[in-house]
Motif scaffolding. Sequence first.
Motif, PDB file in Angstrom:
ATOM      1  N   VAL A 214       0.865  -1.181   0.000  1.00 10.23           N
ATOM      2  CA  VAL A 214       0.000   0.000   0.000  1.00 10.23           C
ATOM      3  C   VAL A 214       0.905   1.237   0.000  1.00 10.23           C
ATOM      4  O   VAL A 214       1.655   1.464   0.958  1.00 10.23           O
ATOM      5  CB  VAL A 214      -0.947  -0.006   1.217  1.00 10.23           C
ATOM      6  CG1 VAL A 214      -1.849   1.221   1.184  1.00 10.23           C
ATOM      7  CG2 VAL A 214      -1.745  -1.302   1.266  1.00 10.23           C
ATOM      8  N   ALA A 215       0.836   2.001  -1.083  1.00  7.62           N
ATOM      9  CA  ALA A 215       1.747   3.136  -1.248  1.00  7.62           C
ATOM     10  C   ALA A 215       1.441   4.227  -0.235  1.00  7.62           C
ATOM     11  O   ALA A 215       0.278   4.578  -0.022  1.00  7.62           O
ATOM     12  CB  ALA A 215       1.626   3.687  -2.666  1.00  7.62           C
ATOM     13  N   ASP A 252      -0.914  -0.731  -4.394  1.00  5.51           N
ATOM     14  CA  ASP A 252      -2.208  -0.048  -4.367  1.00  5.51           C
ATOM     15  C   ASP A 252      -1.948   1.399  -3.938  1.00  5.51           C
ATOM     16  O   ASP A 252      -1.594   1.654  -2.780  1.00  5.51           O
ATOM     17  CB  ASP A 252      -3.134  -0.766  -3.373  1.00  5.51           C
ATOM     18  CG  ASP A 252      -4.515  -0.132  -3.329  1.00  5.51           C
ATOM     19  OD1 ASP A 252      -4.719   0.929  -3.957  1.00  5.51           O
ATOM     20  OD2 ASP A 252      -5.390  -0.699  -2.643  1.00  5.51           O
ATOM     21  N   ASP A 253      -2.122   2.328  -4.872  1.00  7.33           N
ATOM     22  CA  ASP A 253      -1.793   3.724  -4.538  1.00  7.33           C
ATOM     23  C   ASP A 253      -3.035   4.594  -4.359  1.00  7.33           C
ATOM     24  O   ASP A 253      -2.976   5.801  -4.511  1.00  7.33           O
ATOM     25  CB  ASP A 253      -0.839   4.321  -5.579  1.00  7.33           C
ATOM     26  CG  ASP A 253      -1.427   4.302  -6.984  1.00  7.33           C
ATOM     27  OD1 ASP A 253      -2.608   3.912  -7.129  1.00  7.33           O
ATOM     28  OD2 ASP A 253      -0.715   4.682  -7.930  1.00  7.33           O
ATOM     29  N   ARG A 254      -4.141   3.962  -3.969  1.00  4.67           N
ATOM     30  CA  ARG A 254      -5.379   4.734  -3.791  1.00  4.67           C
ATOM     31  C   ARG A 254      -5.505   5.347  -2.397  1.00  4.67           C
ATOM     32  O   ARG A 254      -6.494   6.009  -2.099  1.00  4.67           O
ATOM     33  CB  ARG A 254      -6.588   3.831  -4.037  1.00  4.67           C
ATOM     34  CG  ARG A 254      -6.690   3.313  -5.469  1.00  4.67           C
ATOM     35  CD  ARG A 254      -7.771   2.260  -5.571  1.00  4.67           C
ATOM     36  NE  ARG A 254      -7.465   1.122  -4.723  1.00  4.67           N
ATOM     37  CZ  ARG A 254      -8.371   0.260  -4.256  1.00  4.67           C
ATOM     38  NH1 ARG A 254      -9.645   0.404  -4.552  1.00  4.67           N
ATOM     39  NH2 ARG A 254      -8.009  -0.754  -3.497  1.00  4.67           N
ATOM     40  N   TRP A 255      -4.552   5.069  -1.515  1.00  7.00           N
ATOM     41  CA  TRP A 255      -4.720   5.452  -0.107  1.00  7.00           C
ATOM     42  C   TRP A 255      -3.689   6.473   0.355  1.00  7.00           C
ATOM     43  O   TRP A 255      -3.565   6.744   1.541  1.00  7.00           O
ATOM     44  CB  TRP A 255      -4.659   4.178   0.769  1.00  7.00           C
ATOM     45  CG  TRP A 255      -5.611   3.174   0.251  1.00  7.00           C
ATOM     46  CD1 TRP A 255      -5.331   2.181  -0.655  1.00  7.00           C
ATOM     47  CD2 TRP A 255      -7.015   3.106   0.490  1.00  7.00           C
ATOM     48  NE1 TRP A 255      -6.481   1.493  -0.975  1.00  7.00           N
ATOM     49  CE2 TRP A 255      -7.523   2.037  -0.277  1.00  7.00           C
ATOM     50  CE3 TRP A 255      -7.890   3.845   1.307  1.00  7.00           C
ATOM     51  CZ2 TRP A 255      -8.881   1.705  -0.277  1.00  7.00           C
ATOM     52  CZ3 TRP A 255      -9.228   3.500   1.314  1.00  7.00           C
ATOM     53  CH2 TRP A 255      -9.705   2.444   0.529  1.00  7.00           C
ATOM     54  N   ALA A 293      -6.389   0.642   3.478  1.00  6.36           N
ATOM     55  CA  ALA A 293      -6.553  -0.168   2.263  1.00  6.36           C
ATOM     56  C   ALA A 293      -7.244  -1.486   2.585  1.00  6.36           C
ATOM     57  O   ALA A 293      -8.181  -1.906   1.890  1.00  6.36           O
ATOM     58  CB  ALA A 293      -5.192  -0.429   1.627  1.00  6.36           C
ATOM     59  N   LEU A 294      -6.787  -2.145   3.653  1.00  7.16           N
ATOM     60  CA  LEU A 294      -7.406  -3.426   4.039  1.00  7.16           C
ATOM     61  C   LEU A 294      -8.896  -3.219   4.348  1.00  7.16           C
ATOM     62  O   LEU A 294      -9.764  -3.959   3.860  1.00  7.16           O
ATOM     63  CB  LEU A 294      -6.661  -3.997   5.244  1.00  7.16           C
ATOM     64  CG  LEU A 294      -6.947  -5.438   5.675  1.00  7.16           C
ATOM     65  CD1 LEU A 294      -5.846  -5.941   6.616  1.00  7.16           C
ATOM     66  CD2 LEU A 294      -8.295  -5.633   6.339  1.00  7.16           C
TER      67      LEU A 294
END
Length: 339
Positions: A214-215, A252-255, A293-294
């Motif tokens: 998670v980025a 995953d760079d949405r967070w 993210a989780l």
Amino acid sequence: MRLVDLPRFPLATLPTPLDEAPRLGAELGGIRVLVKRDDLTGLALGGNKTRKLEYLLGDALQRGATTVLTEGPVQSNHCRQTAAAAARAGLRCVLVLSGSELAPPVQGNLLLDYLFGATVQVVRTREERAALLAAEARACAERGERPYVIPTGGSTAVGAAAYVQATLELVQQLVARNARPTALYVATSTSGGTHAGLVLGARLLGDPFRVIGVAVEEDGEAIRRRVAALANETAAVLGLAVRIEDREVVVDDRWVGPGYGSADERTVEAMVLAARTEGLVLDPVYTGKAMAALIGDARTGAFQPGETVVFWHTGGAPAVFAHAERLAPAFRGERPVER
Ligand SMILES: Cc1ncc(COP(=O)(O)O)c(C=O)c1O
């Protein structure tokens, strides 16, 4: 060199626990959450850097180093742990830090840097930081010291090798309790050593679960390339005939929210939920984003009830205090934590 032959300076209390998080799992639709507690690695309030520093200081001591030098942001967990590790090894420690203020508040990680006796210098930009670090290393050598420079985050192949070992540790724990997670969440960055070691470790064990990095900063593509390159470099150092392609690394760079070091509402909510269901301390820079993210994936139906996921807790608690102003209103319930 084989993993078992890498020089290692003992710093960590291992294995770290693999804790069940049943109240959090219930909140997330009845999944089983296992938390790998690398916040409890045992050195100077814990965190993922302890494992890397075992190998990095092993290497430094084998080369006869007298001084370790490293760099990072003012609230760097890596720098705090390096300062403590250097104290344990009887080495001098020089930290070159960067931040928007040249005289930042002395709290959180920075306060501990001073406690461990590090020599601290603060500059404004990453470029100045890199230049000063190189100059400090030269000055050490001119004075007759033997400098050992650790790059940002301790993310060399030697550092990442620690997370190959850590994957083996986790998988042994999973086998012992017959747990078969489908996914593992870990905070990742352009330093990337933790993620790279986990990706390589998982590959060596037949990819038992998806490793989701998670980025915590922008540019997921750069992180993906960096993690693959570092995993391959680590494989080469360990003499392993394994190749990780960029496209095989999950980032995953949405967070990321507003950017490195800034937490948005989703991150703060993740910190609050983990704290109030499981008594966990997450931080707003790294682990809060990974947990967001989780939680986000669970809420959007990524897992079936009963499915197992691992959350790799990489530490970072001292930074919570440095963000008190932003966090206190949410913790006190003065401002609703938006979902
Ligand atoms: C708490 C925490 N989690 C995760 C990371 C990311 O680790 P890496 O540098 O191996 O990408 C860091 C790095 O400083 C960290 O301090």
